[in-house]
Design an enzyme around this catalytic site. Structure first.
Site, mmCIF file in Angstrom:
data_model
loop_
_atom_site.group_PDB
_atom_site.id
_atom_site.type_symbol
_atom_site.label_atom_id
_atom_site.label_comp_id
_atom_site.label_asym_id
_atom_site.label_seq_id
_atom_site.Cartn_x
_atom_site.Cartn_y
_atom_site.Cartn_z
ATOM 1 N N HIS A 46 0.768 -1.104 0.045
ATOM 2 C CA HIS A 46 -0.045 0.144 -0.106
ATOM 3 C C HIS A 46 0.779 1.316 0.100
ATOM 4 O O HIS A 46 0.279 2.360 -0.320
ATOM 5 C CB HIS A 46 -0.847 -0.057 1.110
ATOM 6 C CG HIS A 46 -2.066 -0.993 1.227
ATOM 7 N ND1 HIS A 46 -2.756 -1.251 0.272
ATOM 8 C CD2 HIS A 46 -2.370 -1.940 2.272
ATOM 9 C CE1 HIS A 46 -3.580 -2.252 0.451
ATOM 10 N NE2 HIS A 46 -3.390 -2.857 1.585
ATOM 11 N N ASP A 48 -2.669 -10.438 -2.754
ATOM 12 C CA ASP A 48 -3.154 -9.971 -1.538
ATOM 13 C C ASP A 48 -4.684 -9.633 -1.654
ATOM 14 O O ASP A 48 -5.215 -9.489 -2.699
ATOM 15 C CB ASP A 48 -2.372 -8.752 -0.950
ATOM 16 C CG ASP A 48 -2.924 -8.541 0.492
ATOM 17 O OD1 ASP A 48 -2.111 -8.881 1.443
ATOM 18 O OD2 ASP A 48 -3.812 -7.685 0.612
ATOM 19 N N HIS A 107 -6.217 -7.319 -0.876
ATOM 20 C CA HIS A 107 -6.405 -5.758 -1.002
ATOM 21 C C HIS A 107 -5.772 -5.353 -2.164
ATOM 22 O O HIS A 107 -4.603 -6.007 -2.454
ATOM 23 C CB HIS A 107 -5.923 -5.024 0.315
ATOM 24 C CG HIS A 107 -6.499 -5.289 1.550
ATOM 25 N ND1 HIS A 107 -6.101 -6.193 2.494
ATOM 26 C CD2 HIS A 107 -7.818 -4.884 2.049
ATOM 27 C CE1 HIS A 107 -6.834 -6.183 3.427
ATOM 28 N NE2 HIS A 107 -8.009 -5.442 3.210
ATOM 29 N N ASP A 165 -4.816 -13.129 3.408
ATOM 30 C CA ASP A 165 -5.952 -12.115 3.795
ATOM 31 C C ASP A 165 -7.204 -12.550 3.198
ATOM 32 O O ASP A 165 -8.441 -12.210 3.368
ATOM 33 C CB ASP A 165 -6.057 -10.987 4.298
ATOM 34 C CG ASP A 165 -4.960 -10.010 3.306
ATOM 35 O OD1 ASP A 165 -4.741 -10.635 2.152
ATOM 36 O OD2 ASP A 165 -4.724 -8.603 3.308
HETATM 37 C C1 SP5 Z 1 -1.241 -5.109 3.748
HETATM 38 C C2 SP5 Z 1 -2.863 -5.095 4.107
HETATM 39 O O1 SP5 Z 1 -3.392 -6.275 4.123
HETATM 40 N N1 SP5 Z 1 -3.217 -4.040 4.627
HETATM 41 C C3 SP5 Z 1 -4.509 -3.891 5.053
HETATM 42 C C4 SP5 Z 1 -4.978 -2.600 5.502
HETATM 43 C C5 SP5 Z 1 -6.472 -2.881 5.860
HETATM 44 N N2 SP5 Z 1 -7.147 -1.592 6.680
HETATM 45 C C6 SP5 Z 1 -8.301 -1.439 6.741
HETATM 46 C C7 SP5 Z 1 -9.118 -2.409 7.688
HETATM 47 C C8 SP5 Z 1 -9.680 -1.988 8.924
HETATM 48 C C9 SP5 Z 1 -10.593 -3.075 9.406
HETATM 49 N N3 SP5 Z 1 -9.837 -3.506 10.544
HETATM 50 C C10 SP5 Z 1 -10.488 -4.860 10.965
HETATM 51 C C11 SP5 Z 1 -10.014 -5.356 12.116
HETATM 52 C C12 SP5 Z 1 -10.624 -6.755 12.370
HETATM 53 N N4 SP5 Z 1 -11.543 -6.743 13.712
HETATM 54 ZN ZN ZN Z 2 -4.176 -7.365 2.441
#
Ligand code: SP5
Ligand code: ZN
Length: 343
Positions: free
Chosen positions: A161, A195, A197, A285
Site C-alpha cells: 500500500h 493479497d 487488498h 488475507d
Molecule cells: C497489507 C494489508 O493487507 N493491509 C490491509 C489494510 C486494511 N486496513 C483496513 C481494515 C480495517 C478493518 N480492521 C478490521 C479489524 C478486524 N477486527
Molecule cells: Zn491485504
C-alpha cells in the site's frame, strides 16, 4: 526441474515494531498486523528444514530505498525514530494539497505523508521496515544470481500500500516495489499481487513504466480498502498504458472463481509480456477465517495457486504482504510455498 529448497529471508529486528491498535470505522481496534504473524510463519517454515532454508538478509543500502521512495518520506521516518518510547503518532489531519509548509521534521505533519489512521508511527517503525525491505532486496539479489531457484521474503511490516511519498494500510516501505526496481535493471518484471487488498502503492510506483507490469487481483474497492484505487479502468499512463491490470472480486469469493480469472485472464497476459522475472506479492488475507479480508479460500487453495504460477516458467520470488489469521498463517504459507517445489 523440481526445486529442492526455497531460501527464506527474515530478520528478528522486524519484530521491534508492535502496533497496539488502529482507528477504523470510528473505532479503536486491536491492531491486526501483530508480530505474531511473522513469528507463526517463521516457526512453520522452520519445521520443514528439508523444504525451507532460513536466512537473515544483509542490511539494505539506502540507495535502494531511495529508488522507490521520496526523500521527505524517509526524513519523516527518521523524525519518528526520535520519538520517545511512550509516543505513538496517529495521523488525523490529511491535507488534500501539498502545502509549501509541509515539514517532515515535524511529526504533526505526518498526515501529509499518510492516507489512513491504521498505520501509526513510533521509534521502531524505521528499523523494522528497513529490515522488512532488506528481505525482499536480498531475495531479488539472489534471484538474479540463481534464476532457477525460488526465494521468499518474510517481509513484515507489509509494503504494497505504500507509494513513493505516502504510507498507509499497515505499510511503510514498499518491499515488493523496492525488489522489483532491482530486478528491472536486469530485465522485464511482472508484479502479481494476490493479497486480498489492491496493491495501490505498487500500482502507483510503476504506473508510467512499461518494463514493470503490475497485476492485482483483489476485493472490489467499492467495498474494501483501499477504496479509491484498484478499479479495472486503471490501466497505466503514458508509456505505462496497458501495463497495469486490476481484477476485482466480490465478498465470499471462492477459489474456483479466482482460479478461473487467474488462469484464463491474468497468466496469459504475463506470458504475452514475456517477463524475465516474476515477483508475487502474497497475502493470506483471502483465507476464509481472516479477520480483515472477505474471501473464502482454504489452506490447500494456496498450493493450487502456486502450482499454476510455476507453469509459466519465469524466475520467481515471493514477498509476504497481508494475512491476519495468525493461527493459520503458518500452514497457509507452507501450503503456498510447497506449490513451487512440486513442479
Ligand atoms: C497489507 C494489508 O493487507 N493491509 C490491509 C489494510 C486494511 N486496513 C483496513 C481494515 C480495517 C478493518 N480492521 C478490521 C479489524 C478486524 N477486527
Ligand atoms: Zn491485504
Amino acid at each position: 526441474m523440481a526445486q529442492k529448497r526455497i531460501t527464506c529471508y527474515f530478520h528478528p529486528d522486524q519484530l521491534l515494531f508492535k502496533p497496539k491498535y488502529e482507528w477504523a470505522f470510528g473505532l479503536r481496534l486491536k491492531h491486526p498486523e501483530s508480530t505474531k504473524r511473522a513469528e507463526t510463519i517463521y516457526k512453520a517454515l522452520k519445521k520443514h528444514p528439508q523444504l525451507f532454508e532460513l536466512k537473515q538478509p544483509n542490511k539494505i543500502p539506502m540507495k535502494y530505498i531511495r529508488e522507490t521512495h521520496r526523500a521527505r518520506l524517509i526524513t519523516l521516518y527518521n523524525t519518528a525514530s526520535e520519538l520517545t518510547d511512550l509516543e505513538t503518532f496517529y495521523t488525523s489531519v490529511f491535507p488534500k494539497l501539498n502545502s509549501t509548509k509541509v515539514d517532515p521534521i515535524n511529526i504533526r505533519h505526518a498526515g501529509c505523508f499518510c492516507f489512513d489512521s491504521g498505520t501509526p508511527l513510533d521509534n521502531t517503525v524505521w528499523k523494522a521496515s528497513s529490515w522488512s525491505a532488506a528481505c525482499s532486496v536480498e531475495a531479488a539479489n539472489q534471484l538474479i544470481q540463481h534464476p532457477d531457484k525460488i526465494y521468499y521474503a518474510l517481509s513484515r511490516p507489509p509494503g504494497h500500500h505504500a507509494t513513493q511519498s505516502q504510507y498507509g494500510g499497515y505499510c511503510y516501505l514498499n518491499n515488493t516495489a523496492i525488489a522489483a526496481k532491482k530486478l528491472r535493471k536486469k530485465g522485464r518484471v511482472v508484479i502479481l499481487d494476490l493479497d486480498f487488498h489492491h496493491g495501490n502503492g505498487t500500482q502507483d510506483i510503476f504506473y508510467h513504466d512499461d518494463q514493470v507490469m503490475t497485476i492485482s487481483l483483489h476485493g472490489d474497492p467499492r467495498f474494501f480498502f483501499p477504496f479509491f484505487w484498484g478499479y479495472p479502468d486503471e490501466a497505466g499512463q503514458g508509456k505505462g498504458l496497458g501495463y497495469n491490470l486490476n481484477f476485482i472480486f466480490q465478498k465470499n469469493t471462492q477459489i474456483e472463481e479466482f482460479h478461473r480469472i487467474l488462469v484464463h485472464h491474468a497468466l496469459p497476459r504475463i506470458e504475452q509480456f514475456q517477463p524475465d522475472y516474476l515477483v508475487v506479492a502474497m497475502g493470506f488475507d483471502s483465507f476464509k477465517e481472516d479477520p480483515v479480508g472477505d474471501f473464502l479460500f482454504e489452506t490447500q487453495d494456496y498450493f493450487t495457486i502456486a502450482q499454476e504460477l510455476t507453469k509459466i516458467k519465469v524466475p520467481t520470488m515471493i514477498v509476504q504482504e497481508g494475512g491476519y489469521s495468525s493461527k493459520s498463517l503458518g500452514l497457509n504459507a507452507v501450503s503456498f510455498l510447497k506449490g513451487f517445489l512440486n513442479s
